[in-house]
Design a protein around this motif. Structure first.
Motif: not given
Length: 72
Positions: A1-4, A6-13, A48-56
């Protein structure tokens, strides 16, 4: 899950930087690179929206600090 994570955090940034540019300079970097509401722009906004939802979910996770002592 670590890769996911990082991808989510990158999209949020990316999203945060784009919104910062919009707020401060009225400049939409994603739209200027890929066209206003083109298919590519919409895909990027959606990712980016999906990354933000995952980052929650990061709020619910306890991260290890390297300390192995248990708190009582």
């Amino acid at each position: 899950m670590r890769t996911l994570d990082i991808i989510a955090l990158t999209l949020v940034v990316i999203g945060a930087l784009n919104w910062g540019l919009i707020g401060f300079f009225r400049f939409d970097l994603v739209a200027s690179l890929f066209g206003t509401m083109s298919t590519a722009t919409r895909v990027i906004y959606a990712l980016v929206g999906l990354g933000g939802l995952y980052a929650l979910s990061f709020f619910g996770n306890e991260r290890s600090t390297g300390d192995t002592k248990e708190v009582k």
